[in-house]
Scaffold this motif. Sequence first.
Motif, PDB file in Angstrom:
ATOM      1  N   ILE A  13       0.691  -1.223   0.161  1.00  0.00           N
ATOM      2  CA  ILE A  13      -0.140  -0.168   0.143  1.00  0.00           C
ATOM      3  C   ILE A  13       0.750   1.106   0.113  1.00  0.00           C
ATOM      4  O   ILE A  13       1.692   1.375   0.801  1.00  0.00           O
ATOM      5  CB  ILE A  13      -1.045  -0.092   1.236  1.00  0.00           C
ATOM      6  N   GLY A  14       0.598   2.160  -0.947  1.00  0.00           N
ATOM      7  CA  GLY A  14       1.319   3.343  -1.009  1.00  0.00           C
ATOM      8  C   GLY A  14       2.560   3.320  -1.965  1.00  0.00           C
ATOM      9  O   GLY A  14       3.316   4.190  -1.627  1.00  0.00           O
ATOM     10  N   SER A  15       2.670   2.124  -2.548  1.00  0.00           N
ATOM     11  CA  SER A  15       4.109   2.049  -3.112  1.00  0.00           C
ATOM     12  C   SER A  15       4.309   2.740  -4.400  1.00  0.00           C
ATOM     13  O   SER A  15       5.079   3.193  -4.871  1.00  0.00           O
ATOM     14  CB  SER A  15       4.421   0.570  -3.442  1.00  0.00           C
ATOM     15  N   ARG A 139       5.766   4.951   2.088  1.00  0.00           N
ATOM     16  CA  ARG A 139       4.521   4.395   1.936  1.00  0.00           C
ATOM     17  C   ARG A 139       3.452   5.090   2.895  1.00  0.00           C
ATOM     18  O   ARG A 139       2.270   5.424   2.558  1.00  0.00           O
ATOM     19  CB  ARG A 139       4.437   2.894   2.100  1.00  0.00           C
ATOM     20  N   ILE A 140       3.983   5.181   4.136  1.00  0.00           N
ATOM     21  CA  ILE A 140       2.954   5.546   5.041  1.00  0.00           C
ATOM     22  C   ILE A 140       2.600   7.079   4.929  1.00  0.00           C
ATOM     23  O   ILE A 140       1.390   7.469   5.071  1.00  0.00           O
ATOM     24  CB  ILE A 140       3.322   5.420   6.654  1.00  0.00           C
ATOM     25  N   GLN A 141       3.678   7.841   4.730  1.00  0.00           N
ATOM     26  CA  GLN A 141       3.550   9.312   4.451  1.00  0.00           C
ATOM     27  C   GLN A 141       2.483   9.391   3.438  1.00  0.00           C
ATOM     28  O   GLN A 141       1.215   9.986   3.362  1.00  0.00           O
ATOM     29  CB  GLN A 141       4.558  10.028   4.046  1.00  0.00           C
ATOM     30  N   ARG A 146      -3.233  10.522   1.190  1.00  0.00           N
ATOM     31  CA  ARG A 146      -4.077  10.311   0.291  1.00  0.00           C
ATOM     32  C   ARG A 146      -5.326   9.816   1.072  1.00  0.00           C
ATOM     33  O   ARG A 146      -6.657  10.252   0.486  1.00  0.00           O
ATOM     34  CB  ARG A 146      -3.627   9.187  -0.591  1.00  0.00           C
ATOM     35  N   ASP A 147      -5.446   8.982   2.103  1.00  0.00           N
ATOM     36  CA  ASP A 147      -6.614   8.683   2.757  1.00  0.00           C
ATOM     37  C   ASP A 147      -6.633   9.274   3.939  1.00  0.00           C
ATOM     38  O   ASP A 147      -6.246   8.712   4.988  1.00  0.00           O
ATOM     39  CB  ASP A 147      -6.563   6.997   3.021  1.00  0.00           C
ATOM     40  N   GLN A 154      -3.505   2.310  11.615  1.00  0.00           N
ATOM     41  CA  GLN A 154      -4.533   1.703  10.421  1.00  0.00           C
ATOM     42  C   GLN A 154      -3.642   1.111   9.379  1.00  0.00           C
ATOM     43  O   GLN A 154      -3.507  -0.075   8.888  1.00  0.00           O
ATOM     44  CB  GLN A 154      -5.593   2.153  10.089  1.00  0.00           C
ATOM     45  N   VAL A 155      -2.574   2.230   8.872  1.00  0.00           N
ATOM     46  CA  VAL A 155      -1.963   1.932   7.505  1.00  0.00           C
ATOM     47  C   VAL A 155      -0.873   0.848   8.113  1.00  0.00           C
ATOM     48  O   VAL A 155      -0.430   0.089   7.363  1.00  0.00           O
ATOM     49  CB  VAL A 155      -1.217   3.135   7.283  1.00  0.00           C
TER      50      VAL A 155
END
Length: 207
Positions: A13-15, A139-141, A146-147, A154-155
């Motif tokens: 996620i976020g890649s 990715r976390i950032q 975005r969400d 949660q991420v």
Amino acid sequence: MSKAMQIGITGGIGSGKSIVCQIFRNLGVSVYDADSRAKWLMIQDKSLKQSIQSEFGSESYDSDGQVNKEYLSNVFSDSDRLEVLNKLVHPVVGSDYKRWANERINEPYLIKEAALLFESGSYKLLDKVITVYTPEFMRIQRVLKRDVYRTEQQVKTIIKRQYNEEKRLQMADFVIYNDESQLLITQVLKLHQQFLQMPLQVREDLL
């Protein structure tokens, strides 16, 4: 019958999978976005929608019939419930992708973008797989920006549920680095030329 070669694109996620796929689209390649399609099918496929409401409650959808993202995002913190949701959604997406691919049998190659390509086992039906690599902190950032309905915890929980980077890199045939060390366009163009030179595959499993 000749079938287009099928290439999977995955990544945590976020890649930045979607950005990479947009570059491929700009080159004229057909891309199936499994995650976006899943969200569409969760609304449009009546049988799937009923199954989700039956399993997770009417709160899974808002008053307009749209998926309640905030409500269902809590599912990702419970591995057992997440597995239930995936077992409802993945088969429907798989059938939808099969139909989509059969409509494009004469193209040089197709791309299937999916976050859970390895986790779901759907990579086994593809010819090659690309993984998009990005460090976890980046990715976390990106996801938090975005969400806005997600929290950092949660991420991190979602990342924990997905394959780790080492395992994903080991299973992939190709790697695209989205860590600001290399230009994405250059990497995609190189792979695009490589795929165009590969012969069309016979995909009997999709006939």
